[in-house]
Write a protein that holds these residues in place. Structure first.
Motif, PDB file in Angstrom:
ATOM      1  N   TRP A  11       0.830  -1.208   0.000  1.00  0.00           N
ATOM      2  CA  TRP A  11       0.000   0.000   0.000  1.00  0.00           C
ATOM      3  C   TRP A  11       0.866   1.261   0.000  1.00  0.00           C
ATOM      4  N   LYS A  52     -13.097  12.197  -4.338  1.00  0.00           N
ATOM      5  CA  LYS A  52     -12.781  10.823  -3.927  1.00  0.00           C
ATOM      6  C   LYS A  52     -11.338  10.471  -4.274  1.00  0.00           C
ATOM      7  N   THR A  55      -8.909  12.265  -1.849  1.00  0.00           N
ATOM      8  CA  THR A  55      -8.825  11.722  -0.489  1.00  0.00           C
ATOM      9  C   THR A  55      -8.329  10.273  -0.458  1.00  0.00           C
ATOM     10  N   TRP A  56      -8.064   9.701  -1.614  1.00  0.00           N
ATOM     11  CA  TRP A  56      -7.557   8.326  -1.676  1.00  0.00           C
ATOM     12  C   TRP A  56      -6.224   8.155  -0.950  1.00  0.00           C
ATOM     13  N   ARG A  58      -5.296   9.473   1.780  1.00  0.00           N
ATOM     14  CA  ARG A  58      -5.612   9.333   3.206  1.00  0.00           C
ATOM     15  C   ARG A  58      -6.056   7.912   3.527  1.00  0.00           C
ATOM     16  N   GLU A  59      -6.881   7.335   2.651  1.00  0.00           N
ATOM     17  CA  GLU A  59      -7.327   5.955   2.846  1.00  0.00           C
ATOM     18  C   GLU A  59      -6.149   4.984   2.774  1.00  0.00           C
ATOM     19  N   GLN A  62      -4.112   5.153   5.994  1.00  0.00           N
ATOM     20  CA  GLN A  62      -4.731   4.371   7.069  1.00  0.00           C
ATOM     21  C   GLN A  62      -4.494   2.878   6.864  1.00  0.00           C
ATOM     22  N   ALA A  63      -4.553   2.430   5.611  1.00  0.00           N
ATOM     23  CA  ALA A  63      -4.307   1.015   5.323  1.00  0.00           C
ATOM     24  C   ALA A  63      -2.861   0.644   5.631  1.00  0.00           C
ATOM     25  N   PRO A  72      -7.527  -0.487  -0.395  1.00  0.00           N
ATOM     26  CA  PRO A  72      -8.259   0.744  -0.129  1.00  0.00           C
ATOM     27  C   PRO A  72      -8.704   1.400  -1.439  1.00  0.00           C
ATOM     28  N   PRO A  74     -10.538   3.799  -4.048  1.00  0.00           N
ATOM     29  CA  PRO A  74     -10.940   5.200  -3.977  1.00  0.00           C
ATOM     30  C   PRO A  74     -12.421   5.433  -4.251  1.00  0.00           C
TER      31      PRO A  74
END
Length: 75
Positions: A11, A52, A55-56, A58-59, A62-63, A72, A74
């Motif tokens: 990731w 979307k 903000t990918w 950020r996801e 977190q992963a 994760p 998007p």
């Protein structure tokens, strides 16, 4: 469930080589189209999609921190 560092590394690579360049590219269009969202109805779905993609990262971050096994996405 045990944490797998391989997914975290995977990731992180997706974050650096795919998500950040896409987010940087989309940010310019999102900034330009943002003021016109109130004026033109067809701009809102475009801005939602761009947001979307913005903000990918950020996801993905977190992963990376949680060593998630699921991708994760998007969308």
């Amino acid at each position: 469930m045990s944490k797998n560092i391989i997914f975290s590394i995977l990731w992180m690579a997706v974050l650096f080589f795919i998500a950040w360049p896409i987010a940087i590219f989309c940010s310019w269009f999102w900034i330009v189209l943002q003021p016109f969202e109130a004026c033109f109805g067809f701009v809102k779905p475009i801005n939602d999609l761009l947001e979307k993609l913005l903000t990918w990262p950020r996801e993905l971050g977190q992963a990376v921190m949680e060593c998630k096994e699921s991708f994760p996405n998007p969308f």
